[in-house]
Design an enzyme around this catalytic site. Structure first.
Site, PDB file in Angstrom:
ATOM      1  N   SER A   1      -2.848 -21.045  -8.835  1.00  0.00           N
ATOM      2  CA  SER A   1      -4.086 -20.689  -9.529  1.00  0.00           C
ATOM      3  C   SER A   1      -5.313 -21.348  -8.896  1.00  0.00           C
ATOM      4  O   SER A   1      -5.687 -21.009  -7.782  1.00  0.00           O
ATOM      5  CB  SER A   1      -3.944 -21.057 -11.011  1.00  0.00           C
ATOM      6  OG  SER A   1      -4.992 -20.529 -11.778  1.00  0.00           O
TER       7      SER A   1
ATOM      8  N   LYS B   1      -0.246 -17.293  -7.963  1.00  0.00           N
ATOM      9  CA  LYS B   1      -0.820 -16.901  -9.266  1.00  0.00           C
ATOM     10  C   LYS B   1      -2.277 -16.502  -9.046  1.00  0.00           C
ATOM     11  O   LYS B   1      -3.134 -17.354  -8.814  1.00  0.00           O
ATOM     12  CB  LYS B   1      -0.742 -18.039 -10.280  1.00  0.00           C
ATOM     13  CG  LYS B   1      -1.347 -17.674 -11.638  1.00  0.00           C
ATOM     14  CD  LYS B   1      -1.315 -18.843 -12.603  1.00  0.00           C
ATOM     15  CE  LYS B   1      -1.938 -18.460 -13.949  1.00  0.00           C
ATOM     16  NZ  LYS B   1      -3.386 -18.163 -13.844  1.00  0.00           N
TER      17      LYS B   1
ATOM     18  N   ASP C   1     -10.106 -18.702   4.316  1.00  0.00           N
ATOM     19  CA  ASP C   1     -10.753 -17.430   4.650  1.00  0.00           C
ATOM     20  C   ASP C   1     -12.126 -17.623   5.279  1.00  0.00           C
ATOM     21  O   ASP C   1     -12.586 -16.771   6.052  1.00  0.00           O
ATOM     22  CB  ASP C   1     -10.885 -16.566   3.401  1.00  0.00           C
ATOM     23  CG  ASP C   1      -9.562 -15.939   2.989  1.00  0.00           C
ATOM     24  OD1 ASP C   1      -8.539 -16.232   3.639  1.00  0.00           O
ATOM     25  OD2 ASP C   1      -9.546 -15.165   2.019  1.00  0.00           O
TER      26      ASP C   1
END
Length: 537
Positions: free
Chosen positions: A303, A328, A314
């Site tokens: 999460s 998650k 990224d």
């Protein structure tokens, strides 16, 4: 309940379990009835579930507990959704929320059970117990005039007795060596912080380390304090450890990530059926935009941990090291219900800056979803990166064009397998029986006065290296029923020795003692230290 009653009652329950629609919160409106009308038409404005519950409540042959039925049925309904949509009964809500709130009412001690007695390990600095004079090593044998020592009382029961509303008073009877008489203390409970930043320290002259256990309301401030401490020691690179961190508050993860990203870099975006896409970008006010960063993850990082790791990866801002994270990618909103219970309802999916939704599949049900970790282990994923199969349809690219994949967790830039080379049956028996931990506790208790002379992990470890820990430990382990096996002991020797010293250090100076010693066994952290000087900011 007799068999006849079960035969009458159970069909209604089965109907409730498979029904869909509104499960609570409706005002049940009884329509006027006429003679000979079908009883199923009595509540035309209610949902099917509301109708059934009302029928059972008002028409069933025996009196039933309507609330008890609802408490059992609601979780069954939610099982048809995703694994993270959950119902929290009113009696459990405070306990569930406590960790995320970051504090509770208590007396401010860390304790363990030793020989069926509560033994104080640490007294929280500035807390209620320190103010009245409790000390590490004290035995709490009575609470509010009730003896708890030797009563086979569990840790949860002890916590329940010591915790309570802030400002309330609790009386404890304490046995302190070498005295034989009890010392009575009256302690006024205060606000006890639940730290989510477990530790921060300098690993070497330029590299700092921060271990974050969860994302709670107080995490951001704790994190800033930890960063300031490291920067005051000339920290140039920071290793942030999210291993074992199952997540928490989404906005806290965003605020932490904002400290490292330049203005307008995308941190995360969320999107759901009832929620339009919402982009969250860095505001450029972060204090660590020029600090090199490495993020550590493992199969239990989930999460909010994955949001942070995905944003760093990224945006090509730093390295992610470890093993594939949990997977998650769902956002829950906690909705209070009229009776004091709550629903944590999944309302959106979050996506990393490249567009990845890293939520793993839950189409085969909750049991299969949570057993995925065991399947990864059996498949060899913890030990071999090549065992992981990637779906080309879920291929994405980072800001600089590197390939990353969605579909279930964040895959680290550098994979580090689990090290099992020192594990043996002998060590497994020691751990299963808690022998290493118990020996460290007794050693600390018997040598506290000498150990108090050392206030850092380095100096304490240097002292312990001069002691005959291992030979003494082997005798202790045999007395506890773990038979000595020479070859297996030699294989596990380093593992045993380092853990002994780390636990003793934790007993004396908490995590500031434990982590700098246990890192000798931490292959993921060792790899991160090697890479720390190579990253380009």
């Amino acid at each position: 309940m007799s068999n006849t009653r079960k035969q009458i009652f159970m069909p209604f329950l089965y109907a409730l379990l498979v029904a869909t629609g509104v499960f609570i919160g409706r005002n049940f409106i009884k329509a006027p009835s006429s003679g000979g009308s079908n009883p199923l038409m009595i509540y035309p404005q209610s949902s099917k579930i509301a109708t059934l519950i009302n029928l059972i409540d008002e028409e069933y042959v025996d009196t039933v507990d309507r609330e008890a039925i609802e408490e059992k049925v609601i979780p069954q309904i939610l099982k048809n959704l995703d694994p993270h949509t959950v119902y929290i009964p009113a009696k459990d809500l405070n306990k569930v929320n406590e960790e995320l709130q970051g504090s509770f009412g208590g007396i401010g001690v860390q304790f363990t059970m030793q020989n069926d007695t509560v033994m104080v390990i640490q007294v929280i600095q500035g807390g209620p117990s320190e103010k009245v004079g409790l000390l590490p090593g004290d035995r709490i044998v009575a609470v509010d005039d009730s003896i708890i020592a030797g009563k086979n009382i569990g840790t949860d029961a002890v916590m329940k007795k010591l915790k309570g509303e802030m400002g309330t008073e609790v009386k404890v009877g304490v046995l302190r060596r070498p005295n034989k008489d009890l010392i009575d203390y009256k302690i006024t409970r205060g606000s006890i912080a639940i730290n989510s930043v477990e530790v921060s320290y300098m690993i070497n002259e330029s590299t700092g380390y921060i271990k974050v256990d969860k994302f709670a309301q107080n995490t951001y401030q704790e994190f800033l304090t930890a960063l300031a401490k490291l920067k005051a020691n000339n920290c140039k690179e920071v290793i942030i450890d999210f291993r074992g961190n199952s997540g928490g508050l989404l906005d806290v993860a965003i605020r932490l990530c904002n400290e490292f990203l330049p203005a307008k870099d995308l941190i995360v975006y969320t999107e759901g059926k009832a929620q339009k896409r919402l982009d969250v970008k860095a505001n450029g006010a972060g204090t660590c935009q020029d600090t090199k960063v490495i993020v550590l993850i493992d199969e239990f990082s989930a999460s909010a941990s994955e949001i942070f790791a995905g944003a760093i990866q990224d945006n090509d801002r730093g390295l992610v090291i470890g093993r594939r994270s949990f997977g998650k990618g769902l956002v829950q909103q906690q909705i209070p219900l009229p009776d004091g219970s709550a629903l944590r309802l999944t309302v959106a999916r979050y996506h990393t800056p490249s567009g990845r939704c890293i939520q793993k599949s839950y189409e085969n049900g909750n049991d299969d979803y949570y057993e995925d970790i065991y399947k990864r282990y059996e498949h060899g994923e913890f030990f071999n990166q090549d065992s992981i199969q990637f779906d080309d349809e879920l291929k994405y690219t980072t800001k600089n064009g590197r390939t990353v994949y969605g579909g279930g967790g964040v895959m680290p830039d550098i994979f580090v397998p689990r090290d099992t080379t020192m594990l043996t049956d002998y060590f497994a028996k020691l751990r299963m029986n808690g022998v290493i931990y118990r020996y460290a506790l007794e050693y600390t208790d018997n040598n506290r006065q000498q150990l108090e002379k050392y206030n850092s992990a380095e100096t304490l470890e240097q002292y312990l290296n001069t002691q005959s820990l291992l030979s003494d430990f082997l005798r202790y382990a045999k007395d506890k029923g773990v038979e000595y096996k020479r070859d297996e002991y030699q294989t596990s020797k380093q593992l045993i020795e380092v853990e002994l010293k780390a636990y003793i250090a934790r007993n004396m100076i908490d995590n500031e003692g434990f982590y700098p010693i246990i890192q000798q066994l931490d292959d993921v952290l060792i790899k991160a230290i090697e890479e720390a000087g190579k990253i380009e900011s």
